[in-house]
Design a protein around this motif. Structure first.
Motif, PDB file in Angstrom:
ATOM      1  N   SER A  10      32.071 -63.694 -34.960  1.00 20.00           N
ATOM      2  CA  SER A  10      31.717 -64.773 -34.047  1.00 20.00           C
ATOM      3  C   SER A  10      30.230 -65.047 -34.130  1.00 20.00           C
ATOM      4  O   SER A  10      29.431 -64.207 -34.529  1.00 20.00           O
ATOM      5  CB  SER A  10      32.078 -64.389 -32.611  1.00 20.00           C
ATOM      6  OG  SER A  10      33.459 -64.157 -32.478  1.00 20.00           O
ATOM      7  N   THR A  15      31.891 -67.953 -30.693  1.00 20.34           N
ATOM      8  CA  THR A  15      32.790 -68.898 -31.346  1.00 20.34           C
ATOM      9  C   THR A  15      33.254 -68.285 -32.665  1.00 20.34           C
ATOM     10  O   THR A  15      32.523 -68.294 -33.650  1.00 20.34           O
ATOM     11  CB  THR A  15      32.077 -70.238 -31.614  1.00 20.34           C
ATOM     12  OG1 THR A  15      30.823 -69.979 -32.256  1.00 20.34           O
ATOM     13  CG2 THR A  15      31.823 -70.976 -30.321  1.00 20.34           C
ATOM     14  N   ARG A  67      36.768 -72.359 -29.775  1.00 20.30           N
ATOM     15  CA  ARG A  67      35.934 -72.238 -28.586  1.00 20.30           C
ATOM     16  C   ARG A  67      36.212 -70.885 -27.917  1.00 20.30           C
ATOM     17  O   ARG A  67      37.211 -70.223 -28.225  1.00 20.30           O
ATOM     18  CB  ARG A  67      36.262 -73.360 -27.605  1.00 20.30           C
ATOM     19  CG  ARG A  67      35.956 -74.777 -28.088  1.00 20.30           C
ATOM     20  CD  ARG A  67      36.191 -75.722 -26.915  1.00 20.30           C
ATOM     21  NE  ARG A  67      35.903 -77.104 -27.211  1.00 20.30           N
ATOM     22  CZ  ARG A  67      36.816 -78.041 -27.396  1.00 20.30           C
ATOM     23  NH1 ARG A  67      38.100 -77.719 -27.332  1.00 20.30           N
ATOM     24  NH2 ARG A  67      36.474 -79.294 -27.636  1.00 20.30           N
ATOM     25  N   PRO A  68      35.354 -70.472 -26.989  1.00 16.27           N
ATOM     26  CA  PRO A  68      35.606 -69.212 -26.286  1.00 16.27           C
ATOM     27  C   PRO A  68      36.948 -69.150 -25.574  1.00 16.27           C
ATOM     28  O   PRO A  68      37.504 -68.063 -25.385  1.00 16.27           O
ATOM     29  CB  PRO A  68      34.447 -69.139 -25.287  1.00 16.27           C
ATOM     30  CG  PRO A  68      33.339 -69.891 -25.946  1.00 16.27           C
ATOM     31  CD  PRO A  68      34.021 -71.027 -26.662  1.00 16.27           C
ATOM     32  N   ASP A  69      37.524 -70.337 -25.205  1.00 17.11           N
ATOM     33  CA  ASP A  69      38.825 -70.326 -24.523  1.00 17.11           C
ATOM     34  C   ASP A  69      39.995 -70.307 -25.499  1.00 17.11           C
ATOM     35  O   ASP A  69      41.161 -70.336 -25.087  1.00 17.11           O
ATOM     36  CB  ASP A  69      38.946 -71.526 -23.576  1.00 17.11           C
ATOM     37  CG  ASP A  69      38.944 -72.866 -24.310  1.00 17.11           C
ATOM     38  OD1 ASP A  69      38.909 -72.878 -25.559  1.00 17.11           O
ATOM     39  OD2 ASP A  69      38.981 -73.910 -23.627  1.00 17.11           O
ATOM     40  N   GLY A  70      39.715 -70.258 -26.801  1.00 14.65           N
ATOM     41  CA  GLY A  70      40.760 -70.176 -27.802  1.00 14.65           C
ATOM     42  C   GLY A  70      41.184 -71.501 -28.390  1.00 14.65           C
ATOM     43  O   GLY A  70      41.956 -71.521 -29.351  1.00 14.65           O
ATOM     44  N   SER A  71      40.714 -72.607 -27.839  1.00 10.92           N
ATOM     45  CA  SER A  71      41.072 -73.914 -28.382  1.00 10.92           C
ATOM     46  C   SER A  71      40.196 -74.236 -29.593  1.00 10.92           C
ATOM     47  O   SER A  71      39.088 -73.705 -29.737  1.00 10.92           O
ATOM     48  CB  SER A  71      40.912 -75.000 -27.319  1.00 10.92           C
ATOM     49  OG  SER A  71      39.555 -75.090 -26.901  1.00 10.92           O
TER      50      SER A  71
END
Length: 205
Positions: A10, A15, A67-71
């Motif tokens: 990351s 990311t 993105r950090p939220d997985g998207s």
């Protein structure tokens, strides 16, 4: 060659970047052929089918950013303008820029990372910094891993040399042509990173 996607380091902004060796994936007819080989106990032929398909499709391969939220990030996956042919390894330098080793393309793709302020003016995340076709060199073969050292040198591993010599029984004089024969280094091309690499890439203090 059985693995099509690999999760790599990351950036400082959490990311992750994922290399997709086969891009969007193998087509259905190839998958069915692989299944047939598996069911008929011909596992030894699978790698050859996959490699032959990859080498017959220049430009296949990409790298995705999450993105950090997985998207997936906007514009992801990225293909470096077509240079990520068989994208394999990835490394993040001290400027959060992304370096991809291209297995089939025998090249290195250099992408603008999350910190776009470190990239050439006007570039956005995922844009290729490297020229069309990536960075190439006469000693580079079919590449796997890539790494950046504390001096900003970019190292790539030549894993395969001549693909068709990796299968069957080649002539004795060519029997050592399968495996790659070394490392290639590009001195000072990347922003240096602190090693050992624990956590996200950071510049040396």
């Amino acid at each position: 060659m059985a693995t099509a996607a690999r999760v790599w380091r990351s950036t400082a902004r959490a990311t992750p970047w994922i290399t997709n060796t086969f891009g969007k994936g193998l087509p259905l007819d190839v998958k069915l052929h692989l299944l047939e080989l598996k069911l008929t106990d011909k596992m030894g032929e699978i790698d050859r089918v996959v490699v032959d398909w990859l080498l017959a499709h220049p430009g296949v391969g990409s790298v995705a950013m999450l993105r950090p939220d997985g998207s997936q990030a906007p514009g992801s996956p990225f293909d470096g303008g077509g240079s990520t042919w068989g994208a394999w390894g990835a490394a993040i330098d001290g400027n959060d820029q992304v370096w991809i080793s291209d297995f089939a393309g025998r090249s290195i793709t250099h992408l603008c990372g999350v910190r776009t302020e470190t990239c050439p003016p006007g570039m956005k995340t995922g844009d290729p910094i490297s020229p069309p076709g990536g960075y190439v060199g006469g000693d580079m073969q079919m590449l796997t891993d890539i790494a950046i050292d504390p001096a900003g040198d970019v190292w790539v591993a030549s894993n395969w040399q001549v693909a068709d010599k990796c299968f069957g029984k080649p002539p004795e004089a060519q029997s050592t042509y399968c495996g790659g024969n070394g490392l290639t280094v590009f001195y000072g091309m990347a922003k240096l990173v602190r090693t050992p690499l624990i956590g996200p890439p950071r510049q040396p203090e």
